[in-house]
Design a protein around this motif. Sequence first.
Motif, mmCIF file in Angstrom:
data_model
loop_
_atom_site.group_PDB
_atom_site.id
_atom_site.type_symbol
_atom_site.label_atom_id
_atom_site.label_comp_id
_atom_site.label_asym_id
_atom_site.label_seq_id
_atom_site.Cartn_x
_atom_site.Cartn_y
_atom_site.Cartn_z
ATOM 1 N N GLU A 265 20.188 63.024 -11.750
ATOM 2 C CA GLU A 265 19.700 62.753 -10.399
ATOM 3 C C GLU A 265 20.208 61.404 -9.903
ATOM 4 O OE1 GLU A 265 15.539 63.424 -8.056
ATOM 5 O OE2 GLU A 265 15.428 62.179 -9.869
ATOM 6 N N THR A 266 20.154 60.406 -10.771
ATOM 7 C CA THR A 266 20.658 59.084 -10.389
ATOM 8 C C THR A 266 22.160 59.122 -10.158
ATOM 9 O OG1 THR A 266 18.898 57.915 -11.580
ATOM 10 C CG2 THR A 266 20.909 56.680 -11.122
ATOM 11 N N ARG A 267 22.900 59.853 -10.989
ATOM 12 C CA ARG A 267 24.345 59.971 -10.793
ATOM 13 C C ARG A 267 24.668 60.557 -9.422
ATOM 14 N NH1 ARG A 267 24.585 60.577 -16.462
ATOM 15 N NH2 ARG A 267 23.845 62.732 -16.378
ATOM 16 N N GLU A 268 23.912 61.584 -9.029
ATOM 17 C CA GLU A 268 24.150 62.211 -7.723
ATOM 18 C C GLU A 268 23.819 61.247 -6.591
ATOM 19 O OE1 GLU A 268 21.780 65.723 -7.811
ATOM 20 O OE2 GLU A 268 23.134 66.811 -9.167
ATOM 21 N N ARG A 269 22.747 60.495 -6.741
ATOM 22 C CA ARG A 269 22.363 59.549 -5.687
ATOM 23 C C ARG A 269 23.360 58.403 -5.575
ATOM 24 N NH1 ARG A 269 15.712 59.294 -6.550
ATOM 25 N NH2 ARG A 269 15.335 61.396 -5.730
ATOM 26 N N VAL A 270 23.856 57.926 -6.711
ATOM 27 C CA VAL A 270 24.860 56.859 -6.695
ATOM 28 C C VAL A 270 26.145 57.362 -6.034
ATOM 29 C CG1 VAL A 270 26.377 55.463 -8.150
ATOM 30 C CG2 VAL A 270 23.929 55.599 -8.666
ATOM 31 N N ALA A 271 26.555 58.574 -6.375
ATOM 32 C CA ALA A 271 27.764 59.150 -5.773
ATOM 33 C C ALA A 271 27.601 59.304 -4.268
ATOM 34 C CB ALA A 271 28.069 60.502 -6.416
ATOM 35 N N PHE A 272 26.414 59.689 -3.824
ATOM 36 C CA PHE A 272 26.151 59.839 -2.389
ATOM 37 C C PHE A 272 26.259 58.487 -1.681
ATOM 38 C CE2 PHE A 272 23.168 59.639 1.191
ATOM 39 C CZ PHE A 272 23.636 60.686 1.971
ATOM 40 N N LEU A 273 25.690 57.444 -2.283
ATOM 41 C CA LEU A 273 25.760 56.114 -1.683
ATOM 42 C C LEU A 273 27.202 55.627 -1.585
ATOM 43 C CD1 LEU A 273 22.728 54.368 -3.430
ATOM 44 C CD2 LEU A 273 22.926 54.942 -1.008
ATOM 45 N N GLN A 274 27.983 55.892 -2.616
ATOM 46 C CA GLN A 274 29.373 55.435 -2.606
ATOM 47 C C GLN A 274 30.225 56.227 -1.616
ATOM 48 O OE1 GLN A 274 30.156 55.781 -6.808
ATOM 49 N NE2 GLN A 274 29.607 53.650 -7.205
ATOM 50 N N ALA A 275 29.822 57.472 -1.365
ATOM 51 C CA ALA A 275 30.555 58.288 -0.388
ATOM 52 C C ALA A 275 30.118 57.990 1.035
ATOM 53 C CB ALA A 275 30.350 59.776 -0.693
ATOM 54 N N ASN A 276 28.998 57.300 1.188
ATOM 55 C CA ASN A 276 28.453 56.987 2.517
ATOM 56 C C ASN A 276 28.083 55.508 2.599
ATOM 57 O OD1 ASN A 276 27.953 59.893 3.852
ATOM 58 N ND2 ASN A 276 27.361 59.991 1.681
ATOM 59 N N PRO A 277 29.061 54.627 2.536
ATOM 60 C CA PRO A 277 28.758 53.184 2.575
ATOM 61 C C PRO A 277 28.128 52.781 3.902
ATOM 62 C CG PRO A 277 31.099 53.559 2.888
ATOM 63 C CD PRO A 277 30.508 54.894 2.517
ATOM 64 N N GLY A 278 27.336 51.736 3.851
ATOM 65 C CA GLY A 278 26.745 51.211 5.076
ATOM 66 C C GLY A 278 25.412 51.816 5.433
ATOM 67 N N LEU A 279 24.832 52.635 4.545
ATOM 68 C CA LEU A 279 23.512 53.210 4.835
ATOM 69 C C LEU A 279 22.469 52.109 4.870
ATOM 70 C CD1 LEU A 279 23.539 56.409 2.586
ATOM 71 C CD2 LEU A 279 23.741 56.306 5.071
ATOM 72 N N PRO A 280 21.450 52.245 5.725
ATOM 73 C CA PRO A 280 20.400 51.214 5.763
ATOM 74 C C PRO A 280 19.625 51.184 4.468
ATOM 75 C CG PRO A 280 19.744 53.153 7.023
ATOM 76 C CD PRO A 280 21.187 53.348 6.659
ATOM 77 N N VAL A 281 19.239 49.976 4.052
ATOM 78 C CA VAL A 281 18.524 49.833 2.790
ATOM 79 C C VAL A 281 17.674 48.578 2.825
ATOM 80 C CG1 VAL A 281 20.458 48.580 1.772
ATOM 81 C CG2 VAL A 281 18.775 49.634 0.278
ATOM 82 N N VAL A 282 16.500 48.640 2.218
ATOM 83 C CA VAL A 282 15.678 47.446 2.002
ATOM 84 C C VAL A 282 15.885 47.047 0.564
ATOM 85 C CG1 VAL A 282 13.352 46.499 1.991
ATOM 86 C CG2 VAL A 282 14.001 48.192 3.697
ATOM 87 N N ASP A 283 16.633 45.992 0.343
ATOM 88 C CA ASP A 283 17.011 45.621 -1.031
ATOM 89 C C ASP A 283 17.245 44.123 -1.092
ATOM 90 O OD1 ASP A 283 17.944 45.863 -3.685
ATOM 91 O OD2 ASP A 283 20.001 45.825 -2.929
ATOM 92 N N HIS A 284 16.576 43.470 -2.009
ATOM 93 C CA HIS A 284 16.719 42.017 -2.107
ATOM 94 C C HIS A 284 17.158 41.551 -3.481
ATOM 95 C CE1 HIS A 284 14.949 41.113 1.860
ATOM 96 N NE2 HIS A 284 14.185 42.147 1.614
ATOM 97 N N THR A 285 17.161 42.438 -4.450
ATOM 98 C CA THR A 285 17.470 41.980 -5.787
ATOM 99 C C THR A 285 17.973 43.128 -6.624
ATOM 100 O OG1 THR A 285 16.600 40.884 -7.734
ATOM 101 C CG2 THR A 285 15.112 42.375 -6.610
ATOM 102 N N HIS A 286 18.352 42.845 -7.845
ATOM 103 C CA HIS A 286 18.781 43.876 -8.767
ATOM 104 C C HIS A 286 18.345 43.522 -10.162
ATOM 105 C CE1 HIS A 286 21.737 40.916 -9.779
ATOM 106 N NE2 HIS A 286 22.090 41.621 -10.821
#
Length: 286
Positions: A265-286
């Motif tokens: 599931e995470t692999r699919e979500r990561v692939a989706f994010l990389q195929a669709n750069p610039g999506l809105p996100v609330v993210d401040h850290t890793h």
Amino acid sequence: MTTVTLDRRAQLAEFLKTRRARVTPAQVGLAPGLRRRTPGLRREEVAQLAGVGVTWYTWLEQGRPINASEQVLQSIARTLRLDIAEQAHLLRLAGLRPAVPDSLECATQPQVQAILDALDPLPAAISSARYDILRWNAAYETIFPGATLTDTHRNNSLWAAAVVPDCCSAFVNRDEELPRMVAVLRSNYAEHLGDPEWEGFIADLLEASEDFARLWAQQDVALHSSRLKVFRHGSVGELRMTATNLQVLGMPTARMVVYTPNDEETRERVAFLQANPGLPVVDHTH
């Protein structure tokens, strides 16, 4: 006597006190006894079990200017049941390990960026001993866009993990990871006592985060290891990633961190994010 030497002795004294308080008499084969006012072992018990004089050990815990050999400190470490990370920390505080120069020139070389780029689609970054994010690849920025530009302009994952409130943090398992990150920082700090940048960074964290202050006072130490980290991404939801820390020759005070998806599931979500750069996100850290 230098300020660094005084600071190191004070840190050594405080570390020994906290480790002594953690060991029960039963753990070292002693009777519990009566009227113990504080938890853990007494100083005289540690001295007896380690084969050193009571006065000498008391002075060590008081931060007095006495010399301690590696053999004696290893005996104390065994008595206090220190793990590998704690033993190394004890020796560094006693000045028995050469300080590693905080030189990160290698991290700025073009070859390092080329290596990071070649790891794409795996997110990867170079992080300093105090969690400064020095370089990263495109996959990393796609998954953790907020990590490379925080509100305070600190590109530092520990700062964001400790200071950013839960409502806005990308960490899902923050309660598990923050204590570990602080313990690793404490271990690295022993090699940088007196460094103005380190002292200023820690002072700022102590002021900005009650959680950090509480964890810092516990004197826990740890080493880097592969860890499961769970992140919250505003566009795709939860991401379960394994963070693998790699030491890079020529960068003794830095490490490469590579993230791999932990499930399909995470692999699919990561692939989706990389195929669709610039999506809105609330993210401040890793």
